[in-house]
Motif scaffolding. Structure first.
Motif, short mmCIF file in Angstrom:
data_model
loop_
_atom_site.label_atom_id
_atom_site.label_comp_id
_atom_site.label_asym_id
_atom_site.label_seq_id
_atom_site.Cartn_x
_atom_site.Cartn_y
_atom_site.Cartn_z
N VAL A 55 0.72 -1.26 0.05
CA VAL A 55 0.07 -0.14 0.01
C VAL A 55 0.89 1.17 -0.15
CG1 VAL A 55 -1.72 -1.14 1.14
CG2 VAL A 55 -0.26 0.16 2.58
N THR A 56 2.07 1.24 0.13
CA THR A 56 3.00 2.28 -0.08
C THR A 56 2.78 2.98 -1.52
OG1 THR A 56 4.51 0.95 1.26
CG2 THR A 56 5.42 3.08 0.44
N ALA A 57 2.60 4.45 -1.41
CA ALA A 57 2.46 5.10 -2.42
C ALA A 57 3.60 5.26 -3.18
CB ALA A 57 1.76 6.45 -2.13
N ASP A 58 4.76 5.53 -2.88
CA ASP A 58 6.21 5.89 -3.40
C ASP A 58 6.80 4.62 -3.32
OD1 ASP A 58 8.36 6.72 -4.34
OD2 ASP A 58 8.94 8.54 -3.15
N LEU A 59 7.15 3.93 -4.38
CA LEU A 59 7.89 2.61 -4.45
C LEU A 59 9.15 2.70 -4.57
CD1 LEU A 59 5.39 0.39 -6.21
CD2 LEU A 59 5.83 0.61 -3.90
N ASP A 60 9.66 3.80 -4.56
CA ASP A 60 11.39 4.19 -4.71
C ASP A 60 11.88 3.56 -3.45
OD1 ASP A 60 11.05 5.25 -7.26
OD2 ASP A 60 11.00 7.34 -6.26
N PRO A 61 12.94 2.58 -3.74
CA PRO A 61 13.73 2.09 -2.53
C PRO A 61 14.50 3.27 -1.70
CG PRO A 61 14.30 0.90 -4.42
CD PRO A 61 13.35 2.04 -5.13
N GLY A 62 14.25 3.32 -0.46
CA GLY A 62 15.00 4.43 0.44
C GLY A 62 13.85 5.61 0.62
N ALA A 63 12.76 5.59 0.03
CA ALA A 63 11.72 6.85 0.03
C ALA A 63 11.04 6.49 1.40
CB ALA A 63 10.63 6.62 -0.99
N ASP A 64 11.08 7.97 2.21
CA ASP A 64 10.44 7.88 3.24
C ASP A 64 9.01 7.29 3.32
OD1 ASP A 64 12.26 9.13 4.66
OD2 ASP A 64 11.62 11.05 4.40
N VAL A 65 8.64 6.30 4.24
CA VAL A 65 7.42 5.54 4.23
C VAL A 65 6.47 6.24 5.48
CG1 VAL A 65 6.18 3.38 4.61
CG2 VAL A 65 8.34 3.53 3.48
N ALA A 66 5.35 6.92 4.99
CA ALA A 66 4.29 7.20 6.19
C ALA A 66 3.89 6.09 6.78
CB ALA A 66 3.60 8.45 5.56
N LEU A 67 4.09 5.81 8.08
CA LEU A 67 3.29 4.78 8.74
C LEU A 67 1.95 5.03 9.19
CD1 LEU A 67 4.21 1.91 9.21
CD2 LEU A 67 5.06 2.53 11.43
N THR A 68 1.11 5.14 7.99
CA THR A 68 -0.28 5.15 8.33
C THR A 68 -0.83 4.03 9.05
OG1 THR A 68 -0.81 4.31 6.18
CG2 THR A 68 -0.35 6.89 6.50
N ASP A 69 -2.38 4.08 9.25
CA ASP A 69 -2.88 2.72 9.59
C ASP A 69 -2.99 1.98 8.81
OD1 ASP A 69 -3.27 3.94 12.14
OD2 ASP A 69 -5.39 4.45 12.25
N ALA A 70 -3.18 2.18 7.38
CA ALA A 70 -3.08 1.42 6.49
C ALA A 70 -1.76 0.56 6.10
CB ALA A 70 -3.60 1.86 5.03
N GLU A 71 -0.79 1.22 6.14
CA GLU A 71 0.39 0.49 6.19
C GLU A 71 0.65 -0.36 7.31
OE1 GLU A 71 3.30 0.45 4.29
OE2 GLU A 71 2.71 1.94 2.72
N ILE A 72 0.27 0.18 8.55
CA ILE A 72 0.55 -0.84 9.53
C ILE A 72 -0.41 -2.06 9.59
CG2 ILE A 72 0.18 -1.16 12.14
CD1 ILE A 72 0.89 1.84 12.47
N ARG A 73 -1.49 -2.04 9.10
CA ARG A 73 -2.27 -2.95 8.80
C ARG A 73 -1.63 -4.28 7.78
NH1 ARG A 73 -6.69 0.86 9.52
NH2 ARG A 73 -7.71 0.63 11.31
N GLU A 74 -1.26 -3.40 6.93
CA GLU A 74 -0.76 -4.24 5.43
C GLU A 74 0.36 -5.09 6.01
OE1 GLU A 74 -0.01 -5.96 2.00
OE2 GLU A 74 -1.75 -5.19 2.65
N ARG A 75 1.54 -4.27 6.60
CA ARG A 75 2.59 -4.97 7.06
C ARG A 75 2.59 -5.98 8.16
NH1 ARG A 75 7.21 -1.79 5.58
NH2 ARG A 75 6.64 0.00 3.88
N LEU A 76 1.59 -6.06 9.20
CA LEU A 76 1.40 -6.74 9.82
C LEU A 76 0.06 -7.79 9.64
CD1 LEU A 76 1.49 -4.67 13.20
CD2 LEU A 76 3.25 -5.90 12.12
#
Length: 171
Positions: A125-146
């Motif tokens: 669900v990360t918007a910017d797929l560039d490696p090393g880009a800052d990732v905003a740890l939104t609730d959607a990111e946390i849910r996806e990653r866990l």
């Protein structure tokens, strides 16, 4: 049979195992390290998640002999009763558990997720797929990653709050 050398929760250990033994079974049955749990034994629930050489890994899917010399950190090796790891403290603060069976895997997965985010690894669900880009740890990111860690009791609201607190974004 094979002799393995592992560092488990900071302690060098040696164990003889059948070459077909999973890392989870080596930990639980041979080394009596019971923090990682055997849930599904098929890599679907995440209860067996450990940090294997610094990366989260499903111990039930890893053959022990493939990890000779590895460093394994379980939830029990992250902190102490008097000085819990920040993720452990966050789980306590937000009741990120009910029965507690999945909690060690959830805690290790959260620690691994935070390291992945710090290194700039994108998720689905990360918007910017560039490696090393800052990732905003939104609730959607946390849910996806866990999402690979299941809780039969449904403590997901507390787990999300705990992950958010551990990431520095407590509400």
């Amino acid at each position: 049979m094979a002799t393995l050398r592992l560092t488990v929760d900071g302690t060098p250990r040696e164990v003889d195992v059948d070459v077909r033994t999973t890392l989870l079974d080596a930990l639980r049955e041979r080394l009596e390290v019971v923090a990682p749990k055997k849930g599904c034994d098929h890599g679907q629930c995440g209860s067996c998640t450990v940090l294997l050489d610094g990366r989260r890994s499903l111990a039930c899917l890893a053959l022990a002999v493939a990890h000779d010399g590895a460093e394994v950190v379980t939830a029990a090796g992250l902190g102490t009763v008097d000085a819990p790891h920040p993720v452990q403290q966050a789980f306590l603060d937000h009741d990120g558990y009910q029965c507690g069976y999945c909690t060690p895997g959830q805690v290790c997965s959260t620690v691994g997720m935070l390291d992945e985010v710090a290194q700039g690894h994108p998720s689905h669900v990360t918007a910017d797929l560039d490696p090393g880009a800052d990732v905003a740890l939104t609730d959607a990111e946390i849910r996806e990653r866990l999402s690979g860690n299941l809780c039969r009791c449904g403590a997901y609201a507390g787990i999300l709050d705990a992950a958010r607190q551990a990431a520095g974004g407590a509400r």
